[in-house]
Design a protein around this motif. Structure first.
Motif, PDB file in Angstrom:
ATOM      1  N   ARG A 116      21.728  51.833  19.770  1.00 43.87           N
ATOM      2  CA  ARG A 116      20.961  51.329  18.639  1.00 43.87           C
ATOM      3  C   ARG A 116      21.641  50.106  18.015  1.00 43.87           C
ATOM      4  O   ARG A 116      20.992  49.094  17.726  1.00 43.87           O
ATOM      5  CB  ARG A 116      20.824  52.435  17.586  1.00 43.87           C
ATOM      6  CG  ARG A 116      19.962  52.053  16.397  1.00 43.87           C
ATOM      7  CD  ARG A 116      20.000  53.164  15.336  1.00 43.87           C
ATOM      8  NE  ARG A 116      19.083  52.882  14.242  1.00 43.87           N
ATOM      9  CZ  ARG A 116      17.784  53.074  14.288  1.00 43.87           C
ATOM     10  NH1 ARG A 116      17.245  53.538  15.406  1.00 43.87           N
ATOM     11  NH2 ARG A 116      17.010  52.786  13.259  1.00 43.87           N
ATOM     12  N   GLN A 174      17.911  54.854  26.939  1.00 45.60           N
ATOM     13  CA  GLN A 174      17.051  55.816  27.635  1.00 45.60           C
ATOM     14  C   GLN A 174      17.867  57.000  28.161  1.00 45.60           C
ATOM     15  O   GLN A 174      17.444  58.149  28.084  1.00 45.60           O
ATOM     16  CB  GLN A 174      16.307  55.123  28.780  1.00 45.60           C
ATOM     17  CG  GLN A 174      15.183  54.209  28.274  1.00 45.60           C
ATOM     18  CD  GLN A 174      14.567  53.363  29.368  1.00 45.60           C
ATOM     19  OE1 GLN A 174      15.223  53.020  30.343  1.00 45.60           O
ATOM     20  NE2 GLN A 174      13.300  53.001  29.185  1.00 45.60           N
ATOM     21  N   ARG A 178      17.139  58.382  23.700  1.00 49.07           N
ATOM     22  CA  ARG A 178      16.642  57.783  22.466  1.00 49.07           C
ATOM     23  C   ARG A 178      15.302  57.081  22.679  1.00 49.07           C
ATOM     24  O   ARG A 178      14.444  57.087  21.798  1.00 49.07           O
ATOM     25  CB  ARG A 178      17.674  56.795  21.942  1.00 49.07           C
ATOM     26  CG  ARG A 178      17.368  56.270  20.544  1.00 49.07           C
ATOM     27  CD  ARG A 178      18.305  55.144  20.172  1.00 49.07           C
ATOM     28  NE  ARG A 178      19.702  55.508  20.307  1.00 49.07           N
ATOM     29  CZ  ARG A 178      20.364  56.246  19.413  1.00 49.07           C
ATOM     30  NH1 ARG A 178      19.740  56.682  18.345  1.00 49.07           N
ATOM     31  NH2 ARG A 178      21.624  56.531  19.605  1.00 49.07           N
ATOM     32  N   TYR A 179      15.149  56.447  23.824  1.00 44.06           N
ATOM     33  CA  TYR A 179      13.929  55.683  24.072  1.00 44.06           C
ATOM     34  C   TYR A 179      13.058  56.366  25.127  1.00 44.06           C
ATOM     35  O   TYR A 179      13.528  57.166  25.920  1.00 44.06           O
ATOM     36  CB  TYR A 179      14.261  54.267  24.556  1.00 44.06           C
ATOM     37  CG  TYR A 179      15.074  53.447  23.591  1.00 44.06           C
ATOM     38  CD1 TYR A 179      14.832  53.493  22.214  1.00 44.06           C
ATOM     39  CD2 TYR A 179      16.084  52.610  24.049  1.00 44.06           C
ATOM     40  CE1 TYR A 179      15.579  52.731  21.331  1.00 44.06           C
ATOM     41  CE2 TYR A 179      16.830  51.838  23.171  1.00 44.06           C
ATOM     42  CZ  TYR A 179      16.584  51.913  21.815  1.00 44.06           C
ATOM     43  OH  TYR A 179      17.316  51.160  20.956  1.00 44.06           O
ATOM     44  N   GLY A 180      11.789  55.953  25.143  1.00 41.87           N
ATOM     45  CA  GLY A 180      10.862  56.466  26.135  1.00 41.87           C
ATOM     46  C   GLY A 180      11.115  55.860  27.508  1.00 41.87           C
ATOM     47  O   GLY A 180      12.092  55.146  27.722  1.00 41.87           O
ATOM     48  N   GLU A 224      12.334  48.187  18.601  1.00 40.55           N
ATOM     49  CA  GLU A 224      12.485  49.637  18.497  1.00 40.55           C
ATOM     50  C   GLU A 224      11.136  50.345  18.472  1.00 40.55           C
ATOM     51  O   GLU A 224      10.993  51.431  19.049  1.00 40.55           O
ATOM     52  CB  GLU A 224      13.320  49.973  17.261  1.00 40.55           C
ATOM     53  CG  GLU A 224      14.766  49.545  17.478  1.00 40.55           C
ATOM     54  CD  GLU A 224      15.706  50.044  16.406  1.00 40.55           C
ATOM     55  OE1 GLU A 224      15.224  50.451  15.329  1.00 40.55           O
ATOM     56  OE2 GLU A 224      16.918  50.022  16.647  1.00 40.55           O
ATOM     57  N   ALA A 225      10.152  49.720  17.827  1.00 41.89           N
ATOM     58  CA  ALA A 225       8.809  50.302  17.845  1.00 41.89           C
ATOM     59  C   ALA A 225       8.293  50.389  19.269  1.00 41.89           C
ATOM     60  O   ALA A 225       7.769  51.411  19.709  1.00 41.89           O
ATOM     61  CB  ALA A 225       7.868  49.452  16.986  1.00 41.89           C
ATOM     62  N   ASP A 228      10.453  53.059  21.183  1.00 39.28           N
ATOM     63  CA  ASP A 228      10.207  54.418  20.717  1.00 39.28           C
ATOM     64  C   ASP A 228       8.843  54.913  21.163  1.00 39.28           C
ATOM     65  O   ASP A 228       8.688  56.063  21.562  1.00 39.28           O
ATOM     66  CB  ASP A 228      10.277  54.469  19.185  1.00 39.28           C
ATOM     67  CG  ASP A 228      11.730  54.340  18.703  1.00 39.28           C
ATOM     68  OD1 ASP A 228      12.630  54.596  19.496  1.00 39.28           O
ATOM     69  OD2 ASP A 228      11.921  53.976  17.538  1.00 39.28           O
ATOM     70  N   ALA A 229       7.871  54.020  21.120  1.00 43.05           N
ATOM     71  CA  ALA A 229       6.503  54.424  21.442  1.00 43.05           C
ATOM     72  C   ALA A 229       6.304  54.601  22.932  1.00 43.05           C
ATOM     73  O   ALA A 229       5.341  55.225  23.364  1.00 43.05           O
ATOM     74  CB  ALA A 229       5.511  53.382  20.915  1.00 43.05           C
ATOM     75  N   SER A 230       7.214  54.058  23.732  1.00 43.79           N
ATOM     76  CA  SER A 230       6.942  53.994  25.160  1.00 43.79           C
ATOM     77  C   SER A 230       7.042  55.348  25.840  1.00 43.79           C
ATOM     78  O   SER A 230       6.734  55.470  27.015  1.00 43.79           O
ATOM     79  CB  SER A 230       7.903  53.007  25.831  1.00 43.79           C
ATOM     80  OG  SER A 230       9.233  53.471  25.724  1.00 43.79           O
TER      81      SER A 230
ATOM     82  N   ALA B 229       3.826  50.895  13.687  1.00 39.30           N
ATOM     83  CA  ALA B 229       5.097  51.258  13.079  1.00 39.30           C
ATOM     84  C   ALA B 229       5.378  50.486  11.807  1.00 39.30           C
ATOM     85  O   ALA B 229       6.231  50.860  11.017  1.00 39.30           O
ATOM     86  CB  ALA B 229       6.242  51.006  14.062  1.00 39.30           C
ATOM     87  N   THR B 234      11.309  50.661   8.024  1.00 34.10           N
ATOM     88  CA  THR B 234      12.310  50.576   9.084  1.00 34.10           C
ATOM     89  C   THR B 234      13.515  49.805   8.572  1.00 34.10           C
ATOM     90  O   THR B 234      13.496  48.594   8.460  1.00 34.10           O
ATOM     91  CB  THR B 234      11.740  49.845  10.306  1.00 34.10           C
ATOM     92  OG1 THR B 234      11.141  48.641   9.835  1.00 34.10           O
ATOM     93  CG2 THR B 234      10.713  50.684  11.013  1.00 34.10           C
TER      94      THR B 234
END
Lengths: 239, 239
Positions: A116, A174, A178-180, A224-225, A228-230, B229, B234
């Motif tokens: 992050r 990933q 943390r990430y998709g 990050e959006a 995160d959404a992925s 988002a 954020t």
DNA sequence: ATGTAAAACGGACGTTCGTTCTATTTTCGC
DNA sequence: GCGAAAATAGAACGAACGTCCGTTTTACAT
């Protein structure tokens, strides 16, 4: 570490034209006919700053050495004490801006560990570097396509390297869950596109009163959006 | 309406070089010395395609008319039956690619109402148009900075117009409560940056095996993630 | 003050540029 | 198949290019 301002970042990483030109003079000892390193740096700085000013307005090919002599304050013949040819001048600028970005990114990320923080730091470092050397990066982007194949390959490699930095951070995130599962290379490409927009469309951002730190926050939030959404299944079909 | 393929989109909106050149011949009737419209279109198409090929490789300023004559198959003198000057040739290409994008975007969005669909459609239409006329858009982007101030202002206006389309869609979505409170102009700028990356870095995307439709989905997902988002707080600060 | 090496100067050279012009070829109605 | 009109080819032109080099100026040691 505190959040760096543009000024402190520029100072810490020596991101001003004179510092870069001093490095060039040092590295090219012998190729420059002027002995005194201080005077040579002064003149080379004036030559390169004039080149960036003229070439970024009308294109490097359209810039003539007579204009460059006038703009830099040297004479036509005097230029050739510093450069071997007009083309070499372009290669010089491009190779040094590439290696400067690589150096600064490595240095800024050196002791950052969490994905992050690495993402936010990389975005910020990229933007601050390109902001401090705005004209240099604009020149690199606009003229890199016209290089001979050898130098061009080097420029492409530098571009790919800086994108890889982002892709690696994403993969780290990933693997930490943390990430998709989005393709990391493609996500890195999207982030890079947003970063490059900063120095390619400087005029637009200036009009909006957006400063580089605020833009860094915006891009970080966007990245990050996106990441995160992925993980979710986003079905984006028509009708 | 069905999801358009690149081919059907290209055909529906006449996004091939010959169609554009036919429009140019028609609009410039009188400025072109060749009487037969069909033959004139053929030759102008060859001139412009050769120009895009050469200028995108080495830069418009570095391209000579002798090369252009050889590449297009016409003679040096023959070129001047179609263009008034070298500079006019650049202006011609640029003004027609600008107005084509505006025309296609307006047409593609004409009867789409919901903000969600308008966003996906606008992204897709932009990408398909720039994919179909890849060389034209690359030329516009790379050479627009070197125009005289009059034409340059027109190019900036066209760029701003296409960004406004996205900003308006975002504002519509916000007023419907669909998106968060992010600044619509800035979000539109980020989307535009991702869209332009498609034709500016075509080589990279080709290597990855990503096709334009898949990229449209990726950008649409990224845009929606960003906009969804943007309502949340954020906080993106270091340490 | 004077001599010497470093540095800057700016005009000249050969080349190549965008543009023009004219001799030649092609096209096409009759 | 012929003649007028349209289109082309490529030589020619002046301007401007990148590069080079003989000369002048500067800066400093003696």
């Amino acid at each position: 570490m505190e959040r760096p301002s543009l000024e402190s970042f520029t100072a810490r990483h020596h991101l001003d034209s004179r510092s870069l030109c001093a490095q060039i003079v040092e590295a090219r000892e012998g190729a420059i006919a002027v002995r005194s390193a201080g005077a040579a740096t002064d003149n080379l700085t004036r030559i390169i700053e004039a080149t960036l000013r003229l070439a970024n307005r009308k294109g490097f090919a359209a810039m003539t050495l007579r204009e460059l002599a006038r703009e830099s304050g040297l004479s036509l013949g005097g230029l050739y004490a510093y450069i071997g040819s007009k083309d070499e001048l372009a290669r010089l600028i491009q190779s040094w801006v590439s290696r400067t970005l690589r150096r600064v990114m490595a240095s800024a990320l050196a002791d950052i560990e969490t994905s992050r923080m690495r993402l936010a730091t990389a975005i910020e470092a990229h933007l601050l570097t390109t902001e401090a050397l705005r004209e240099w990066f604009f020149f690199l982007y606009m003229e890199a396509h016209h290089l001979a194949s050898d130098e061009r390959r080097q420029a492409v490699a530098a571009e790919r390297n800086s994108e890889q930095i982002f892709a690696d951070i994403i993969r780290q995130g990933q693997s930490e869950g943390r990430y998709g599962a989005m393709n990391a290379d493609i996500a890195a490409g999207l982030i890079k596109a947003m970063l490059q927009d900063w120095y390619l469309k400087r005029h637009k951002h200036g009009e909006r009163g957006l400063d580089v730190t605020a833009y860094a926050d915006t891009v970080t939030a966007a990245a990050e959006a996106l990441l995160d959404a992925s993980g979710e299944t986003t079905t984006t079909t028509h009708s």
